[in-house]
Design a protein around this motif. Sequence first.
Motif, PDB file in Angstrom:
ATOM      1  N   GLN A 167     -13.228  50.661  39.628  1.00 45.36           N
ATOM      2  CA  GLN A 167     -12.050  51.421  39.182  1.00 45.36           C
ATOM      3  C   GLN A 167     -11.457  50.766  37.935  1.00 45.36           C
ATOM      4  O   GLN A 167     -11.684  49.580  37.673  1.00 45.36           O
ATOM      5  CB  GLN A 167     -10.984  51.441  40.269  1.00 45.36           C
ATOM      6  N   ALA A 168     -10.708  51.542  37.203  1.00 45.72           N
ATOM      7  CA  ALA A 168     -10.086  51.004  35.988  1.00 45.72           C
ATOM      8  C   ALA A 168      -8.776  51.716  35.710  1.00 45.72           C
ATOM      9  O   ALA A 168      -8.528  52.819  36.214  1.00 45.72           O
ATOM     10  CB  ALA A 168     -11.030  51.181  34.803  1.00 45.72           C
ATOM     11  N   PHE A 169      -7.948  51.071  34.898  1.00 41.42           N
ATOM     12  CA  PHE A 169      -6.760  51.710  34.330  1.00 41.42           C
ATOM     13  C   PHE A 169      -7.182  52.221  32.959  1.00 41.42           C
ATOM     14  O   PHE A 169      -7.776  51.460  32.188  1.00 41.42           O
ATOM     15  CB  PHE A 169      -5.634  50.695  34.145  1.00 41.42           C
ATOM     16  N   THR A 170      -6.898  53.459  32.677  1.00 39.89           N
ATOM     17  CA  THR A 170      -7.269  53.949  31.347  1.00 39.89           C
ATOM     18  C   THR A 170      -6.151  54.747  30.699  1.00 39.89           C
ATOM     19  O   THR A 170      -5.425  55.485  31.370  1.00 39.89           O
ATOM     20  CB  THR A 170      -8.537  54.834  31.400  1.00 39.89           C
ATOM     21  N   MET A 171      -6.027  54.579  29.379  1.00 33.77           N
ATOM     22  CA  MET A 171      -5.174  55.487  28.612  1.00 33.77           C
ATOM     23  C   MET A 171      -5.771  56.878  28.801  1.00 33.77           C
ATOM     24  O   MET A 171      -6.997  57.042  28.847  1.00 33.77           O
ATOM     25  CB  MET A 171      -5.207  55.084  27.137  1.00 33.77           C
ATOM     26  N   GLY A 172      -4.919  57.883  28.935  1.00 34.23           N
ATOM     27  CA  GLY A 172      -5.432  59.236  29.135  1.00 34.23           C
ATOM     28  C   GLY A 172      -5.800  59.907  27.818  1.00 34.23           C
ATOM     29  O   GLY A 172      -5.539  59.375  26.737  1.00 34.23           O
ATOM     30  N   MET A 173      -6.407  61.077  27.929  1.00 34.83           N
ATOM     31  CA  MET A 173      -6.816  61.822  26.731  1.00 34.83           C
ATOM     32  C   MET A 173      -5.611  62.197  25.875  1.00 34.83           C
ATOM     33  O   MET A 173      -5.704  62.288  24.655  1.00 34.83           O
ATOM     34  CB  MET A 173      -7.567  63.096  27.124  1.00 34.83           C
ATOM     35  N   SER A 174      -4.475  62.446  26.545  1.00 35.06           N
ATOM     36  CA  SER A 174      -3.308  62.937  25.848  1.00 35.06           C
ATOM     37  C   SER A 174      -2.831  61.954  24.763  1.00 35.06           C
ATOM     38  O   SER A 174      -2.642  62.345  23.599  1.00 35.06           O
ATOM     39  CB  SER A 174      -2.224  63.203  26.884  1.00 35.06           C
ATOM     40  N   SER A 175      -2.660  60.695  25.135  1.00 35.20           N
ATOM     41  CA  SER A 175      -2.208  59.700  24.143  1.00 35.20           C
ATOM     42  C   SER A 175      -3.270  59.457  23.083  1.00 35.20           C
ATOM     43  O   SER A 175      -2.937  59.219  21.909  1.00 35.20           O
ATOM     44  CB  SER A 175      -1.857  58.370  24.809  1.00 35.20           C
ATOM     45  N   ILE A 176      -4.539  59.513  23.475  1.00 37.93           N
ATOM     46  CA  ILE A 176      -5.611  59.323  22.482  1.00 37.93           C
ATOM     47  C   ILE A 176      -5.539  60.455  21.452  1.00 37.93           C
ATOM     48  O   ILE A 176      -5.584  60.227  20.237  1.00 37.93           O
ATOM     49  CB  ILE A 176      -7.002  59.285  23.164  1.00 37.93           C
ATOM     50  N   MET A 177      -5.385  61.676  21.940  1.00 41.27           N
ATOM     51  CA  MET A 177      -5.353  62.838  21.035  1.00 41.27           C
ATOM     52  C   MET A 177      -4.108  62.838  20.150  1.00 41.27           C
ATOM     53  O   MET A 177      -4.088  63.491  19.112  1.00 41.27           O
ATOM     54  CB  MET A 177      -5.430  64.138  21.843  1.00 41.27           C
TER      55      MET A 177
END
Length: 224
Positions: A167-177
């Motif tokens: 498992q991991a913590f990830t920045m979501g697509m929203s902030s990347i976009m």
Amino acid sequence: MEIKEFKSYKAMCQLVASNIRDCVKGNDNPILGLATGSTPIGVYELLSKMRNTHFDNTITFNLDEYRGLNHNHRQSYHYFMRKHLFQFHNFQKNYFPSQSNLHKYDIMIKNAGGIDIQILGIGTNGHIAFNEPGSSRHSATRIVDLTENTINDNSRFFDPLEPIPTQAFTMGMSSIMDAKKIYLMANGKHKRDILEKTCKGEVLSDIPASFLNEHKNVEVLYCD
Ligand code: GLP
């Protein structure tokens, strides 16, 4: 999206490093989105040698971190960033998604002023950060289960008998976009196929990197 092909890994990294330098020098409050993995190491090496560039006003937001891995573990992304970049310069602040800031990470990015430059690698299954296939375009920073493909790809970094995080913590697509400028970097022939599928123009939720087709300021960089 067009794939810009480079003759060497060094030339590809130089382009990204010099744009980061210009951003940091030309900005009172630079915000960088940083990636781990083998691909951006050359960028960090170049940045670490820039003695005339000062990062004291720079805030960084890393894309991801394994869940359950001590930050001193040599495969943790905290360790990686210290080893390749953070030990060489003073930064205003270096953030990573974690259990304690998970629900506010996206707001922290916004409040800081938004990411000026986001570096991305790409997984062989098309993931960016740890947004695995099936991730939504509007996903927030969160905990994710890693796919078998990703666990296998990343197992090469761990000792054979060591448990590999699932498992991991990830920045979501929203902030990347929301990043103002994105460099999607890929190094090696094994990334060619997924990069071509990503760049065809079609947005496919089983290839999260293909969401980048909807971003206005992405450069896709490749060398083999
Ligand atoms: C990991 C990271 C990704 C990275 C990917 C590719 O899964 N979470 O952010 O892009 O690896 O890594 P590499 O650059 O080593 O191929």
